[in-house]
Design a protein around this motif. Structure first.
Motif, PDB file in Angstrom:
ATOM      1  N   UNK A  10     164.454  86.183 118.838  1.00 33.93           N
ATOM      2  CA  UNK A  10     163.281  85.814 118.028  1.00 33.93           C
ATOM      3  C   UNK A  10     163.236  84.311 117.785  1.00 33.93           C
ATOM      4  N   UNK A  11     164.388  83.690 117.637  1.00 38.56           N
ATOM      5  CA  UNK A  11     164.444  82.230 117.453  1.00 38.56           C
ATOM      6  C   UNK A  11     163.971  81.521 118.704  1.00 38.56           C
ATOM      7  N   UNK A  12     164.384  82.014 119.872  1.00 39.78           N
ATOM      8  CA  UNK A  12     163.925  81.414 121.120  1.00 39.78           C
ATOM      9  C   UNK A  12     162.403  81.453 121.185  1.00 39.78           C
ATOM     10  N   UNK A  13     161.807  82.619 120.926  1.00 43.99           N
ATOM     11  CA  UNK A  13     160.357  82.740 121.013  1.00 43.99           C
ATOM     12  C   UNK A  13     159.645  81.900 119.949  1.00 43.99           C
ATOM     13  N   UNK A  14     160.283  81.713 118.807  1.00 35.69           N
ATOM     14  CA  UNK A  14     159.694  80.868 117.765  1.00 35.69           C
ATOM     15  C   UNK A  14     159.638  79.409 118.227  1.00 35.69           C
ATOM     16  N   UNK A  15     160.687  78.967 118.904  1.00 37.17           N
ATOM     17  CA  UNK A  15     160.745  77.579 119.361  1.00 37.17           C
ATOM     18  C   UNK A  15     159.992  77.353 120.664  1.00 37.17           C
ATOM     19  N   UNK A  16     159.917  78.375 121.498  1.00 37.37           N
ATOM     20  CA  UNK A  16     159.284  78.220 122.811  1.00 37.37           C
ATOM     21  C   UNK A  16     158.372  79.422 123.075  1.00 37.37           C
ATOM     22  N   UNK A  17     157.194  79.436 122.456  1.00 41.12           N
ATOM     23  CA  UNK A  17     156.301  80.584 122.636  1.00 41.12           C
ATOM     24  C   UNK A  17     155.620  80.624 124.009  1.00 41.12           C
ATOM     25  N   UNK A  18     155.701  79.532 124.774  1.00 37.06           N
ATOM     26  CA  UNK A  18     155.000  79.458 126.053  1.00 37.06           C
ATOM     27  C   UNK A  18     155.774  80.056 127.224  1.00 37.06           C
ATOM     28  N   UNK A  19     156.912  80.691 126.980  1.00 32.63           N
ATOM     29  CA  UNK A  19     157.658  81.318 128.048  1.00 32.63           C
ATOM     30  C   UNK A  19     158.810  80.466 128.531  1.00 32.63           C
ATOM     31  N   UNK A  20     159.637  81.054 129.385  1.00 35.39           N
ATOM     32  CA  UNK A  20     160.876  80.385 129.764  1.00 35.39           C
ATOM     33  C   UNK A  20     160.641  79.125 130.594  1.00 35.39           C
ATOM     34  N   UNK A  21     159.509  79.019 131.294  1.00 35.08           N
ATOM     35  CA  UNK A  21     159.260  77.795 132.059  1.00 35.08           C
ATOM     36  C   UNK A  21     159.088  76.568 131.165  1.00 35.08           C
ATOM     37  N   UNK A  22     158.676  76.796 129.931  1.00 36.93           N
ATOM     38  CA  UNK A  22     158.485  75.681 129.005  1.00 36.93           C
ATOM     39  C   UNK A  22     159.807  75.156 128.442  1.00 36.93           C
ATOM     40  N   UNK A  23     160.895  75.885 128.680  1.00 36.47           N
ATOM     41  CA  UNK A  23     162.167  75.509 128.081  1.00 36.47           C
ATOM     42  C   UNK A  23     162.725  74.178 128.565  1.00 36.47           C
ATOM     43  N   UNK A  24     162.472  73.805 129.799  1.00 34.02           N
ATOM     44  CA  UNK A  24     163.087  72.570 130.289  1.00 34.02           C
ATOM     45  C   UNK A  24     162.121  71.386 130.307  1.00 34.02           C
ATOM     46  N   UNK A  25     160.965  71.567 129.702  1.00 26.12           N
ATOM     47  CA  UNK A  25     159.999  70.480 129.578  1.00 26.12           C
ATOM     48  C   UNK A  25     159.747  70.183 128.102  1.00 26.12           C
ATOM     49  N   UNK A  26     159.292  68.966 127.816  1.00 26.03           N
ATOM     50  CA  UNK A  26     158.835  68.702 126.460  1.00 26.03           C
ATOM     51  C   UNK A  26     157.409  69.246 126.359  1.00 26.03           C
ATOM     52  N   UNK A  27     156.712  68.943 125.294  1.00 26.72           N
ATOM     53  CA  UNK A  27     155.364  69.495 125.117  1.00 26.72           C
ATOM     54  C   UNK A  27     154.291  68.700 125.859  1.00 26.72           C
ATOM     55  N   UNK A  28     154.681  67.654 126.577  1.00 24.35           N
ATOM     56  CA  UNK A  28     153.728  66.860 127.338  1.00 24.35           C
ATOM     57  C   UNK A  28     153.256  65.616 126.618  1.00 24.35           C
ATOM     58  N   UNK A  29     153.580  65.470 125.348  1.00 24.89           N
ATOM     59  CA  UNK A  29     153.110  64.312 124.585  1.00 24.89           C
ATOM     60  C   UNK A  29     153.679  63.009 125.148  1.00 24.89           C
ATOM     61  N   UNK A  30     154.971  62.998 125.480  1.00 24.58           N
ATOM     62  CA  UNK A  30     155.585  61.775 126.030  1.00 24.58           C
ATOM     63  C   UNK A  30     154.936  61.410 127.354  1.00 24.58           C
ATOM     64  N   UNK A  31     154.688  62.396 128.185  1.00 24.67           N
ATOM     65  CA  UNK A  31     154.053  62.186 129.486  1.00 24.67           C
ATOM     66  C   UNK A  31     152.657  61.564 129.295  1.00 24.67           C
ATOM     67  N   UNK A  32     151.887  62.154 128.399  1.00 29.54           N
ATOM     68  CA  UNK A  32     150.527  61.683 128.127  1.00 29.54           C
ATOM     69  C   UNK A  32     150.544  60.250 127.591  1.00 29.54           C
ATOM     70  N   UNK A  33     151.434  59.981 126.630  1.00 29.79           N
ATOM     71  CA  UNK A  33     151.514  58.640 126.048  1.00 29.79           C
ATOM     72  C   UNK A  33     151.941  57.604 127.086  1.00 29.79           C
ATOM     73  N   UNK A  34     152.895  57.973 127.940  1.00 25.79           N
ATOM     74  CA  UNK A  34     153.365  57.036 128.968  1.00 25.79           C
ATOM     75  C   UNK A  34     152.289  56.770 130.021  1.00 25.79           C
ATOM     76  N   UNK A  35     151.527  57.789 130.365  1.00 24.70           N
ATOM     77  CA  UNK A  35     150.442  57.635 131.335  1.00 24.70           C
ATOM     78  C   UNK A  35     149.367  56.701 130.794  1.00 24.70           C
TER      79      UNK A  35
END
Length: 196
Positions: A49-74
């Motif tokens: 339940x803790x895993x799903x609370x922290x990463x609701x988007x599925x296991x593929x989202x586990x090794x990425x950030x939320x995209x904010x750093x990527x967007x800001x750097x771009x």
């Protein structure tokens, strides 16, 4: 005035990091499809339940950030580029230093990059993260050239740029493919004249 991260935020970040580290370790050892979310939770010593609370988007989202750093750097690649450098040259330079295109990654980052590029679900999630940056990039390009962010040409250029990792990242020579795409974007499409 400096702000400090509260205990709750630090704990959440530690848990997220432990989950990401566990997922990457397991994916590298067993392959993405050979690992369940339950195994990741167990490896990180957290409840499912803790895993799903922290990463609701599925296991593929586990090794990425939320995209904010990527967007800001771009966006920063456009806004903070050296005076006189064209926007596309700055974006080419930015992309060439990331993921599939970088030639100077540490062995650990190289393994992670190779895993992502070889795993359709991870590549798909990465593409989604790039696409989430499209509007912000369009706004930065529009501000730079004095056009509206809704302008079709501005939106198309932003879309083409954020699609470069997916288009060129799996090529036999990703950096050469990236350069071919940016060469095209910088010069425009020159079609051969029709044979008579």
């Amino acid at each position: 005035m400096t702000t400090t991260t509260g205990r709750r935020e630090r704990k959440k970040a530690q848990t997220r990091r432990a989950l990401a580290d566990a997922a990457l370790r397991l994916f590298l050892e067993h392959g993405y499809d050979g690992v369940t979310v339950a195994q990741i939770a167990e490896e990180a010593d957290v409840a499912l339940a803790t895993l799903f609370k922290h990463v609701p988007d599925g296991k593929e989202a586990l090794i990425f950030d939320d995209g904010a750093e990527r967007r800001e750097a771009l966006v920063a690649a456009v806004r903070t580029r050296p005076a006189g450098e064209p926007v596309l040259a700055a974006l080419r330079r930015f992309m060439a230093g990331r993921g599939a295109f970088s030639t100077d990654l540490s062995p650990e980052l190289r393994r992670k990059r190779d895993l992502v590029m070889a795993t359709p679900a991870l590549r798909g999630h990465q593409r989604e993260l790039w696409l989430r940056s499209e509007s912000a990039l369009a706004e930065a390009i529009a501000a730079d050239c004095g056009r509206d962010a809704g302008d079709a040409a501005v939106r198309a250029l932003a879309r083409y740029v954020v699609e470069v990792p997916e288009l060129a990242g799996t090529a036999p020579d990703p950096l050469a493919a990236l350069n071919a795409v940016f060469d095209l974007l910088e010069s425009g499409w020159q079609s051969a004249p029709a044979a008579s």
